[in-house]
Design an enzyme around this catalytic site. Sequence first.
Site: not given
Length: 311
Positions: A133, A136-137
């Site tokens: 992701c 997200c990261d």
Amino acid sequence: MKTYDVIILGSGPAGLTAGIYASRYNMKNLVIGKEIGGQVAESYEIENYPGFLKVNGIELAEKFREHAERIGVELIPFINVLDIQKKRNGFVVKAENDMEYFGKCVIFATGARKRKLGIKGEDRLAGRGISYCAICDAPFFKNKIVGVIGGGDSAVSAAVLLAEHAKKVYLLYRREKGKMRATPYWVMKAEKNKKIEMVFNAVPKEFAGKDKLEYALFDCKGKELKLKLDGIFVEVGTKPESELAKKLGVRTDERGYIIVNHDMSTNVKGVFAAGDVTTGSNMFAQIITAASEGAIAAESSYKYIKQTSRA
Ligand code: NDP
């Protein structure tokens, strides 16, 4: 047990749109989902959803949620559905919250989950430098060197996003450039970005590192490519979430995508499907196609209930 006209499994664009349409038809409806917005919430810049010139995935997912709740959709977010069984003239849905719900019909809008590569080191180092992701990261990789594996829109858009944070991004595709599935829009954006280096004919073989990812190994037409990386993002497509539908006897294609008719009905009476979990949307998995399938599924479930209550 609470009873609904329609229970919608999945709270991505297909599920929430189905809920919005079901509410407009005055159907008592329940949407149960794992993640508000589904994969939309994990998308970077969205520039192809009408009415929004540019919007980020989380913002658009929140708009969907707000719209659904304001119009009267009953939404239970962030829980899994554990089981679904055919009972009497409908379906009993068992959810992770230990509750059971009865629906006269159901819509599977369960979407698809990220695929893994299945290579050495992947499971061991997942979450330790290997991510699925980018949205997200990405911020964790400020000024770092990262790789992205894949050649579709997910991979190329992830590379563009990562380039905003990392100092260098390798985009590693297993075939030659002409075979990439990504749309020209994203490929052009990546090509223009000086931080992104595209590597073609790179077949992923192994992820290595003691406690976290240190290297990724690729086979480039018989030659080994060993890249020292701080992080790698695997963006190699998705797998449909259709196990519960299959248990009900719903037909899928050989890859597990639910086979739907043009009205989003399936081979099982009272079971409809919409969005990335279907064969239709899978051909062109876009937010707008998922939403439109959700709308059609809701309309069809309305007709189904009218028909069955007359019978
Ligand atoms: P795709 O199926 O389009 O692409 C998957 C990519 O992963 C392909 O390039 C494939 O290579 C590669 N791949 C698959 N298995 C392996 C493997 N074992 N090793 C190495 N590479 C592998 O998936 P996406 O998630 O990119 O996109 C899915 C849908 O979502 C598409 O319809 C896309 O348009 C849409 N989308 C749209 C966005 C947008 O901005 N509008 C953003 C993100 C997704 P190969 O080509 O060789 O098979």
